[in-house]
Enzyme design. Structure first.
Site, mmCIF file in Angstrom:
data_model
loop_
_atom_site.group_PDB
_atom_site.id
_atom_site.type_symbol
_atom_site.label_atom_id
_atom_site.label_comp_id
_atom_site.label_asym_id
_atom_site.label_seq_id
_atom_site.Cartn_x
_atom_site.Cartn_y
_atom_site.Cartn_z
ATOM 1 N N TYR A 19 0.827 -1.213 0.000
ATOM 2 C CA TYR A 19 0.000 0.000 0.000
ATOM 3 C C TYR A 19 0.859 1.259 0.000
ATOM 4 C CZ TYR A 19 -3.767 -3.200 0.920
ATOM 5 O OH TYR A 19 -4.655 -4.225 0.806
ATOM 6 N N ASP A 248 -12.127 -17.610 8.483
ATOM 7 C CA ASP A 248 -10.803 -17.132 8.078
ATOM 8 C C ASP A 248 -9.986 -16.900 9.353
ATOM 9 O OD1 ASP A 248 -8.569 -15.739 7.330
ATOM 10 O OD2 ASP A 248 -9.618 -14.294 6.047
ATOM 11 N N LYS A 277 -0.377 -16.849 7.743
ATOM 12 C CA LYS A 277 0.406 -16.009 8.671
ATOM 13 C C LYS A 277 1.262 -16.825 9.650
ATOM 14 C CE LYS A 277 -1.576 -11.552 8.027
ATOM 15 N NZ LYS A 277 -2.929 -11.261 7.572
HETATM 16 C C1 LIG Z 1 -3.519 -11.265 6.264
HETATM 17 C C2 LIG Z 1 -4.854 -11.849 6.122
HETATM 18 C C3 LIG Z 1 -5.264 -12.400 4.885
HETATM 19 C C4 LIG Z 1 -4.406 -12.376 3.649
HETATM 20 O O1 LIG Z 1 -3.223 -13.097 3.797
HETATM 21 P P1 LIG Z 1 -1.976 -12.791 2.816
HETATM 22 O O2 LIG Z 1 -0.974 -13.845 3.179
HETATM 23 O O3 LIG Z 1 -1.532 -11.398 3.138
HETATM 24 O O4 LIG Z 1 -2.481 -12.919 1.426
HETATM 25 C C5 LIG Z 1 -6.530 -12.959 4.828
HETATM 26 N N1 LIG Z 1 -7.338 -12.981 5.896
HETATM 27 C C6 LIG Z 1 -6.972 -12.468 7.093
HETATM 28 C C7 LIG Z 1 -7.907 -12.549 8.250
HETATM 29 C C8 LIG Z 1 -5.727 -11.880 7.240
HETATM 30 O O5 LIG Z 1 -5.370 -11.338 8.419
#
Ligand SMILES: *Cc1c(COP(=O)(O)O)cnc(C)c1O
Length: 430
Positions: A19, A248, A277
């Site tokens: 960004y 997620d 992550k």
């Molecule tokens: C960071 C994040 C993503 C995206 O992950 P990237 O590895 O940056 O593509 C999706 N969902 C949540 C909740 C996140 O914190």
């Protein structure tokens, strides 16, 4: 202090950052090495890391056990294609993921990043509907204030305002949004909170494929912690309406919220789970999308009979090996005690910020501390102010927040909190 590295000026003119602009970009700080919770800058300064490299470096940097896992695997092979081939690192990682994630999630798809894991989850939900001949069910229901990644499918379920829906209008699919849950984690539950979601399911049920949300902790969309009863209620609504639930947990997975998975706060299992992550302990990019036997059997039991996704670097062996080592390390430690300790220390250390006129709210859950301001911070000034105080804290918008590695000791937590207090205190009063 030594001078800035010779390549830094060229880099700033040629390399995009997240960004960012290439025209007079805000400062970036060159990191030479990192160990434990310390980032060592090229000019010799050391910073206490408050960000865990965006939720990922849960064990800190340069960890001997994680280094050993990568080195051992590197001596065998860095990568092989996953089409028609397999390897122990993938099998052993999938095995431990199935074991530790909520009940019923038995099938694992390895993807390259969190955003791709979300794309895969959405595709699973849509292939599931296609397999059942439910071609009208193509929309998703989600929460305002959510963040699910930067690719197009994921962007379409991010908050329409803080996400990029205006910029990409006409390109992004239009999904159904409900207000973010209002009842906070720890507050008395109020069943009225679930009513907007119930109403949206009543209105759109026949066109919906699935509900997608971040369980309990909304991350980059607002750093908001909501009541686990909301999540339990969503699970019941999905069951009653025949909707899949996609959780997620890319940010929340692996202990960050105080439970191993945020779904555990509500005692529910989603139909599809996204991880990323912290999965590799922050060593390299890897993500996973897990699903249950019902979804997998439905997808594989109808035309085209296969799940239609397969990245080049799927199940990269280096990443899988370090991910398994990271999860073993987490489970071998008393991770819950460490996260609880961080929670108490952040709560005490950030509490004085409540008295500052710049501050709208202070909230802490697990190893996540948030100071919400009335006004957005100036990113040309504030990160530098933190660096000058020997800490790495990178706010966005009105949110100053930390999610430190779980190995951060009390003294370093206190330094992080007092730096936040001092920097916020120095901001203009609204
Ligand atoms: C960071 C994040 C993503 C995206 O992950 P990237 O590895 O940056 O593509 C999706 N969902 C949540 C909740 C996140 O914190």
């Amino acid at each position: 202090m030594s001078a800035a590295p010779p390549w830094l000026a060229w880099e700033r003119a040629h390399v995009w950052h997240p960004y960012s602009t290439l025209q007079d970009p805000p400062p970036v700080f060159a990191v030479e090495s990192a160990a434990g919770v310390r980032l060592r800058l090229a000019d010799g300064r050391e910073l206490i890391d408050g960000m865990a490299s965006w939720w990922s470096a849960i064990h800190g940097y340069n960890h001997p056990a994680l280094n050993a896992a990568v080195e051992d695997q590197l001596g065998r092979m860095a990568h092989v294609m996953f089409g028609g081939l397999t390897h122990a690192p993938a099998a052993r990682l999938a095995e431990i993921l199935v074991e530790v994630t909520p009940a019923g999630l038995e099938h694992v798809f390895f993807a390259d990043s969190g955003s791709v894991a979300v794309e895969v989850a959405i595709k699973m939900a849509l292939q599931y509907r296609a397999a059942r001949g439910e071609h009208g069910r193509r929309r998703l229901l989600t929460l305002r204030g959510g963040y699910h990644g930067d690719t197009f499918g994921a962007m379409a379920v991010c908050d329409p305002v803080t996400g990029m829906h205006g910029l990409f209008r006409g390109v992004l699919p239009e999904h159904v949004f409900v207000p973010r849950p209002e009842v906070r984690f720890g507050a008395p539950w109020d069943a009225a909170d679930i009513e907007p979601l119930v109403a949206a399911v009543d209105a759109h049920g026949e066109e919906l494929a699935a509900v997608i949300l971040e369980p309990v902790v909304q991350g980059a969309g607002g750093m908001w912690f909501y009541h686990p009863e909301y999540l339990a209620a969503v699970r019941r609504v999905c069951d009653a309406a025949g909707l899949l639930l996609i959780a997620d947990e890319i940010a929340t997975g692996f202990g960050r919220s105080g439970a191993l998975f945020a779904c555990d706060h509500a005692g529910i299992a989603p139909d599809i789970l996204c991880l990323g992550k912290g999965l590799t302990g922050g060593y390299m990019t890897l993500a996973a999308t897990l699903t249950n036997a019902h979804v997998a059997d439905t997808i594989c039991g109808a035309e085209p009979g296969v799940f239609m996704h397969g990245p080049t670097f799927m199940a990269n062996p280096l990443a899988c090996a370090v991910a398994r080592a990271s999860i073993e390390l987490l489970l071998a430690d008393d991770w819950a005690a460490e996260v609880g300790r961080i929670e108490r220390r952040l709560a005490a250390g950030l509490a004085p910020c409540r008295a500052l006129p710049q501050v709208a709210d202070v909230r802490v859950l697990g190893a996540i501390g948030v100071v919400e301001l009335h006004q957005p911070v100036d990113m040309r000034v504030v990160p530098q102010a933190f660096v000058d105080r020997g800490v790495w804290v990178r706010p966005f918008g009105r949110l100053v927040y930390v999610m430190p590695p779980y190995v951060t000791d009390d003294a370093d937590l206190d330094t992080l909190c007092s730096a936040i207090g001092a920097v916020v205190d120095g901001l203009p009063v609204p």
